[in-house]
Design an enzyme around this catalytic site. Sequence first.
Site, PDB file in Angstrom:
ATOM      1  N   ASP A   1       0.852  -1.194   0.000  1.00 28.82           N
ATOM      2  CA  ASP A   1       0.000   0.000   0.000  1.00 28.82           C
ATOM      3  C   ASP A   1       0.882   1.236   0.000  1.00 28.82           C
ATOM      4  O   ASP A   1       2.014   1.208   0.478  1.00 28.82           O
ATOM      5  CB  ASP A   1      -0.921   0.022   1.243  1.00 28.82           C
TER       6      ASP A   1
ATOM      7  N   TYR B   1     -13.174   8.048 -13.721  1.00 28.46           N
ATOM      8  CA  TYR B   1     -13.325   6.723 -13.094  1.00 28.46           C
ATOM      9  C   TYR B   1     -13.846   5.700 -14.107  1.00 28.46           C
ATOM     10  O   TYR B   1     -13.289   4.606 -14.229  1.00 28.46           O
ATOM     11  CB  TYR B   1     -14.273   6.849 -11.900  1.00 28.46           C
TER      12      TYR B   1
ATOM     13  N   ASN C   1      -5.678  -4.453  -6.655  1.00 27.72           N
ATOM     14  CA  ASN C   1      -6.836  -3.814  -6.020  1.00 27.72           C
ATOM     15  C   ASN C   1      -6.679  -2.306  -5.813  1.00 27.72           C
ATOM     16  O   ASN C   1      -7.676  -1.589  -5.837  1.00 27.72           O
ATOM     17  CB  ASN C   1      -7.070  -4.514  -4.666  1.00 27.72           C
TER      18      ASN C   1
ATOM     19  N   ASP D   1       4.156   3.022  -3.773  1.00 27.38           N
ATOM     20  CA  ASP D   1       3.180   3.575  -4.715  1.00 27.38           C
ATOM     21  C   ASP D   1       3.232   2.692  -5.968  1.00 27.38           C
ATOM     22  O   ASP D   1       4.185   2.746  -6.745  1.00 27.38           O
ATOM     23  CB  ASP D   1       3.583   5.025  -5.047  1.00 27.38           C
ATOM     24  N   VAL D   2       2.206   1.862  -6.155  1.00 25.77           N
ATOM     25  CA  VAL D   2       2.257   0.872  -7.251  1.00 25.77           C
ATOM     26  C   VAL D   2       1.859   1.476  -8.606  1.00 25.77           C
ATOM     27  O   VAL D   2       1.759   0.747  -9.590  1.00 25.77           O
ATOM     28  CB  VAL D   2       1.408  -0.394  -6.949  1.00 25.77           C
TER      29      VAL D   2
ATOM     30  N   LYS E   1     -11.985   2.289 -15.316  1.00 26.37           N
ATOM     31  CA  LYS E   1     -12.539   0.977 -14.973  1.00 26.37           C
ATOM     32  C   LYS E   1     -12.944   0.195 -16.221  1.00 26.37           C
ATOM     33  O   LYS E   1     -12.830  -1.033 -16.251  1.00 26.37           O
ATOM     34  CB  LYS E   1     -13.695   1.124 -13.984  1.00 26.37           C
TER      35      LYS E   1
END
Length: 284
Positions: free
Chosen positions: A37, A156, A90, A63-64, A160
Amino acid sequence: MKDFKGKTALITGAGNGFGAEFAKEAALREMKLVLVDIDGEDVQRTLAACKEMGAEGIALELDVSLYENVKKMVSTAMEAYGSIDLLINNAGIAIGGVIWETPVQDYDWTLSINVQAQVYAMHEVIPIMLKQGSDCHIVNVASVAGVITSDGLAAYHMSKHASVALSESVLMDLQAIGASIGMSVYCPGFVQTDLHHYERHRPERFAKGDDSYYKSTAYQNVLKRAEYVITTGIPIDSVGMSVFIAIEENQFYILTHPKYFPLIGTRCKDILEGRIPNIENIPR
Ligand SMILES: NC(=O)c1ccc[n+]([C@@H]2O[C@H](COP(=O)([O-])OP(=O)(O)OC[C@H]3O[C@@H](n4cnc5c(N)ncnc54)[C@H](O)[C@@H]3O)[C@@H](O)[C@H]2O)c1
């Protein structure tokens, strides 16, 4: 993927919300945990809760949305446990607002964490899973916003929809080579998490600076709307279990909110019948 015991789960965004629930579910199933995370304290808290359940694991503050960090995440997981069997992409944010007001950096931020982070992780992890040759699984957390569209959420929806398309395409590429890697895309509606507090995860490179938009009534309304829809969402309790059952059953689309099914149908019909999407179809 049917057997979880002793296998390794790599979960991003494990500090809060869904990610923390997935971590606890993996702990229940006696998996080894690599929890990641951007918020170090939060992910340590999740790890501590999992350890209390008897789990073995490590927590990484990363930070992915940056490729270098994803490479570090994967190499650290391999050094710790020697395999990655379950990858749950996720980590994500949800920024509202209209495109002509929202600073474009918020579109870049949204794409970087909601899409590019999933790209980077699959690019790094799939070769490892292929080499392992064992039963593995990948879950990409998208949203029902990835199969419908509405007003006020363009960034968003864009991200998505990309996550859903990415998952479908990668699945087919895996099928084409007969890989033993299952794939799911999780598409829930609103659930009570910490998603409306996304501002606290804003990386420095997307800093608000002195842009007056962030002090505007328009943006305050965006934040209020986010708080309303998340705090009135369904409780989170069943999320971890339902996603792990879907993994066991190799279910691809995981949809949890039947109330959105008519909207999915309407969108498909709009496309097939050449109709113009209509805001009147979106429930208020
Ligand atoms: N809650 C909902 O209603 C809902 C509905 C559909 C989809 N989703 C999706 O579920 C996923 C998880 O969200 P949530 O609702 O649990 O929210 P949350 O804010 O409770 O959890 C998201 C976690 O991701 C972490 N994160 C954010 N940016 C990161 C980064 N750059 N690198 C690493 N970690 C980062 C945050 O620190 C946080 O712990 C997101 O992809 C979200 O879009 C949520």
